[in-house]
Write a protein that holds these residues in place. Structure first.
Motif, PDB file in Angstrom:
ATOM      1  N   ILE A  88      50.927  40.614  36.974  1.00 17.62           N
ATOM      2  CA  ILE A  88      51.262  41.172  38.285  1.00 17.62           C
ATOM      3  C   ILE A  88      51.157  40.069  39.336  1.00 17.62           C
ATOM      4  N   TYR A  89      52.227  39.931  40.132  1.00 18.38           N
ATOM      5  CA  TYR A  89      52.322  38.839  41.085  1.00 18.38           C
ATOM      6  C   TYR A  89      53.119  39.286  42.324  1.00 18.38           C
ATOM      7  N   ARG A  90      53.113  38.420  43.335  1.00 21.15           N
ATOM      8  CA  ARG A  90      53.921  38.657  44.537  1.00 21.15           C
ATOM      9  C   ARG A  90      54.415  37.321  45.061  1.00 21.15           C
ATOM     10  N   TYR A  91      55.640  37.330  45.532  1.00 20.60           N
ATOM     11  CA  TYR A  91      56.222  36.149  46.173  1.00 20.60           C
ATOM     12  C   TYR A  91      56.371  36.449  47.653  1.00 20.60           C
ATOM     13  N   ASP A  92      55.803  35.607  48.494  1.00 17.34           N
ATOM     14  CA  ASP A  92      55.907  35.761  49.939  1.00 17.34           C
ATOM     15  C   ASP A  92      57.055  34.874  50.414  1.00 17.34           C
ATOM     16  N   ALA A  93      58.190  35.489  50.706  1.00 15.62           N
ATOM     17  CA  ALA A  93      59.388  34.736  51.076  1.00 15.62           C
ATOM     18  C   ALA A  93      59.268  34.083  52.456  1.00 15.62           C
ATOM     19  N   ASP A  94      58.365  34.567  53.294  1.00 16.02           N
ATOM     20  CA  ASP A  94      58.181  33.970  54.616  1.00 16.02           C
ATOM     21  C   ASP A  94      57.445  32.635  54.546  1.00 16.02           C
ATOM     22  N   PHE A  95      56.438  32.566  53.670  1.00 13.20           N
ATOM     23  CA  PHE A  95      55.625  31.357  53.573  1.00 13.20           C
ATOM     24  C   PHE A  95      55.807  30.609  52.257  1.00 13.20           C
ATOM     25  N   TYR A  96      56.648  31.159  51.361  1.00 11.85           N
ATOM     26  CA  TYR A  96      56.945  30.542  50.060  1.00 11.85           C
ATOM     27  C   TYR A  96      55.708  30.420  49.170  1.00 11.85           C
ATOM     28  N   ASP A  97      54.857  31.425  49.214  1.00  8.62           N
ATOM     29  CA  ASP A  97      53.646  31.432  48.397  1.00  8.62           C
ATOM     30  C   ASP A  97      53.803  32.423  47.248  1.00  8.62           C
TER      31      ASP A  97
END
Length: 137
Positions: A88-97
């Motif tokens: 389980i993961y998440r990609y933060d497109a605003d900060f590229y994390d």
């Protein structure tokens, strides 16, 4: 670590992914099986980072904005064997994390704590800002 399609600035992980998830998995496997699992887990992470928005991987309800990758714990699974683990993961497109939250058995049934979704949800509720940064070298 950079990616041409989806830029990645940082990879952050919840410390319990190492201190709890991977320890629990290692205790249930031989050393060779665990080494093979780690190889497969690394491949799942690479797939997630290459395209964090793969179809049918987005989660709902209490894990909205998070995604999952189902993967085999072994390199050559027996015929008709289903993917047995989930990341389980998440990609933060605003900060590229990229945030790595949990890994465990895909279809764990039981009472509180056996489900990877339950584990991830509780982890976010109890320590939503508890992240450590991975170092490349």
């Amino acid at each position: 670590m950079k990616n041409e399609d989806f830029p990645i600035r940082r990879i952050l992980f919840h410390p319990e992914i190492i201190s709890i998830d991977l320890v629990k998995i290692a205790q249930e496997m031989t050393e060779d099986q665990f080494d093979e699992f780690l190889t497969q887990y690394d491949k799942a992470i690479q797939i997630a980072m290459k395209n964090p928005y793969l179809p049918n991987t987005r989660l709902m309800y209490q894990l909205q904005d998070w995604s999952r990758i189902d993967f085999f714990s072994m390199r050559k699974p027996p015929r008709k064997f289903t993917r047995d683990d989930r990341f389980i993961y998440r990609y933060d497109a605003d900060f590229y994390d990229v945030f790595k939250l949990a890994v465990g058995l895909r279809n764990a049934k039981g009472k509180q704590g056996d489900s990877i979704y339950y584990t991830a949800r509780i982890r976010l509720e109890e320590s939503p800002d508890h992240w450590e940064e991975e170092n490349d070298g």
